[in-house]
Design a protein around this motif. Structure first.
Motif, PDB file in Angstrom:
ATOM      1  N   ARG A  30       0.823  -1.208   0.000  1.00  0.00           N
ATOM      2  CA  ARG A  30       0.000   0.000   0.000  1.00  0.00           C
ATOM      3  C   ARG A  30       0.862   1.266   0.000  1.00  0.00           C
ATOM      4  O   ARG A  30       0.538   2.243  -0.670  1.00  0.00           O
ATOM      5  CB  ARG A  30      -0.933   0.006   1.203  1.00  0.00           C
ATOM      6  CG  ARG A  30      -2.040  -1.006   1.082  1.00  0.00           C
ATOM      7  CD  ARG A  30      -2.993  -0.904   2.244  1.00  0.00           C
ATOM      8  NE  ARG A  30      -4.040  -1.905   2.138  1.00  0.00           N
ATOM      9  CZ  ARG A  30      -5.120  -1.917   2.890  1.00  0.00           C
ATOM     10  NH1 ARG A  30      -5.313  -0.985   3.809  1.00  0.00           N
ATOM     11  NH2 ARG A  30      -6.026  -2.857   2.738  1.00  0.00           N
ATOM     12  N   ASP A  34       0.825   4.124  -2.911  1.00  0.00           N
ATOM     13  CA  ASP A  34       0.593   5.538  -2.591  1.00  0.00           C
ATOM     14  C   ASP A  34       1.732   6.417  -3.096  1.00  0.00           C
ATOM     15  O   ASP A  34       1.512   7.514  -3.609  1.00  0.00           O
ATOM     16  CB  ASP A  34       0.420   5.732  -1.086  1.00  0.00           C
ATOM     17  CG  ASP A  34      -0.899   5.188  -0.566  1.00  0.00           C
ATOM     18  OD1 ASP A  34      -1.801   4.913  -1.397  1.00  0.00           O
ATOM     19  OD2 ASP A  34      -1.033   5.042   0.671  1.00  0.00           O
ATOM     20  N   PHE A  37       1.438   6.752  -6.879  1.00  0.00           N
ATOM     21  CA  PHE A  37       0.354   7.687  -7.182  1.00  0.00           C
ATOM     22  C   PHE A  37       0.816   9.134  -7.002  1.00  0.00           C
ATOM     23  O   PHE A  37       0.614   9.982  -7.873  1.00  0.00           O
ATOM     24  CB  PHE A  37      -0.839   7.381  -6.271  1.00  0.00           C
ATOM     25  CG  PHE A  37      -1.928   8.415  -6.329  1.00  0.00           C
ATOM     26  CD1 PHE A  37      -2.837   8.413  -7.369  1.00  0.00           C
ATOM     27  CD2 PHE A  37      -2.038   9.387  -5.348  1.00  0.00           C
ATOM     28  CE1 PHE A  37      -3.841   9.367  -7.430  1.00  0.00           C
ATOM     29  CE2 PHE A  37      -3.033  10.337  -5.393  1.00  0.00           C
ATOM     30  CZ  PHE A  37      -3.938  10.330  -6.439  1.00  0.00           C
ATOM     31  N   CYS A  41       1.262  12.206  -9.850  1.00  0.00           N
ATOM     32  CA  CYS A  41       0.596  13.506  -9.673  1.00  0.00           C
ATOM     33  C   CYS A  41       1.611  14.646  -9.687  1.00  0.00           C
ATOM     34  O   CYS A  41       1.369  15.693 -10.302  1.00  0.00           O
ATOM     35  CB  CYS A  41      -0.192  13.531  -8.368  1.00  0.00           C
ATOM     36  SG  CYS A  41      -1.648  12.483  -8.384  1.00  0.00           S
ATOM     37  N   GLU A  64      -5.881  14.074 -11.490  1.00  0.00           N
ATOM     38  CA  GLU A  64      -6.237  12.660 -11.659  1.00  0.00           C
ATOM     39  C   GLU A  64      -5.161  12.062 -12.562  1.00  0.00           C
ATOM     40  O   GLU A  64      -5.137  12.326 -13.758  1.00  0.00           O
ATOM     41  CB  GLU A  64      -7.624  12.539 -12.288  1.00  0.00           C
ATOM     42  CG  GLU A  64      -8.272  11.177 -12.100  1.00  0.00           C
ATOM     43  CD  GLU A  64      -7.684  10.118 -12.990  1.00  0.00           C
ATOM     44  OE1 GLU A  64      -7.356   9.039 -12.479  1.00  0.00           O
ATOM     45  OE2 GLU A  64      -7.548  10.362 -14.187  1.00  0.00           O
ATOM     46  N   ARG A  84     -14.784  15.417  -9.668  1.00  0.00           N
ATOM     47  CA  ARG A  84     -15.734  14.332  -9.407  1.00  0.00           C
ATOM     48  C   ARG A  84     -16.757  14.180 -10.526  1.00  0.00           C
ATOM     49  O   ARG A  84     -17.235  13.080 -10.778  1.00  0.00           O
ATOM     50  CB  ARG A  84     -16.463  14.549  -8.083  1.00  0.00           C
ATOM     51  CG  ARG A  84     -15.678  14.101  -6.904  1.00  0.00           C
ATOM     52  CD  ARG A  84     -15.592  12.584  -6.894  1.00  0.00           C
ATOM     53  NE  ARG A  84     -14.622  12.168  -5.905  1.00  0.00           N
ATOM     54  CZ  ARG A  84     -13.602  11.382  -6.138  1.00  0.00           C
ATOM     55  NH1 ARG A  84     -13.394  10.900  -7.339  1.00  0.00           N
ATOM     56  NH2 ARG A  84     -12.771  11.050  -5.197  1.00  0.00           N
ATOM     57  N   ASN A  89     -15.152   8.059  -9.495  1.00  0.00           N
ATOM     58  CA  ASN A  89     -14.595   7.074  -8.554  1.00  0.00           C
ATOM     59  C   ASN A  89     -13.075   7.087  -8.499  1.00  0.00           C
ATOM     60  O   ASN A  89     -12.477   6.205  -7.882  1.00  0.00           O
ATOM     61  CB  ASN A  89     -15.069   5.669  -8.938  1.00  0.00           C
ATOM     62  CG  ASN A  89     -16.562   5.551  -8.827  1.00  0.00           C
ATOM     63  OD1 ASN A  89     -17.168   6.086  -7.904  1.00  0.00           O
ATOM     64  ND2 ASN A  89     -17.176   4.884  -9.789  1.00  0.00           N
ATOM     65  N   LYS A  91      -9.130   8.278  -7.704  1.00  0.00           N
ATOM     66  CA  LYS A  91      -8.347   8.832  -6.615  1.00  0.00           C
ATOM     67  C   LYS A  91      -7.755  10.146  -7.122  1.00  0.00           C
ATOM     68  O   LYS A  91      -7.161  10.192  -8.203  1.00  0.00           O
ATOM     69  CB  LYS A  91      -7.240   7.843  -6.242  1.00  0.00           C
ATOM     70  CG  LYS A  91      -6.545   8.147  -4.967  1.00  0.00           C
ATOM     71  CD  LYS A  91      -5.609   7.001  -4.619  1.00  0.00           C
ATOM     72  CE  LYS A  91      -4.814   7.299  -3.378  1.00  0.00           C
ATOM     73  NZ  LYS A  91      -3.865   6.229  -3.068  1.00  0.00           N
TER      74      LYS A  91
END
Length: 106
Positions: A30, A34, A37, A41, A64, A84, A89, A91
């Motif tokens: 995890r 993270d 991700f 970004c 995104e 959104r 949905n 992250k």
């Protein structure tokens, strides 16, 4: 009226003992996901920062990374709603168009 029940939880014990603990391998997985991700970004942020900061200093940016889309607005709630609408949905990471990209103070 209902009576309150007081359950004493010893210091250092788990609040929710019925939930299983994650293994070290799962925690490491995890953490790696993270970090990957966040890195994707940050790459998008570094790419769009120079063109956006001139006219939109200190505005919120929602990123995104899978699609490469980003949404800019002076209010973070508005930017989040835009994100959104297009990616319900996904992250999403929030950053600011300032010197550090940070959203607040520590």
């Amino acid at each position: 009226m209902t009576e309150k029940t007081h359950i004493r939880v010893p210091r250092g014990s788990r609040i929710f003992p019925d939930r299983p603990r994650l293994s070290d391998a799962e925690l490491a997985k995890r953490k790696a996901e993270d970090e990957a991700f966040a890195q994707r970004c940050r790459e998008i942020f570094r790419r769009v920062y120079p063109e956006l900061v001139k006219n939109h200093y200190n505005w919120a940016v929602m990123i995104e990374p899978k699609s490469g889309d980003y949404f800019v607005a002076p209010d973070p709630e508005v930017a989040f709603q835009k994100a959104r609408q297009k990616h319900p949905n996904a992250k999403i990471m929030e950053m600011r168009l300032n010197e550090t990209g940070a959203c607040g103070r520590i």
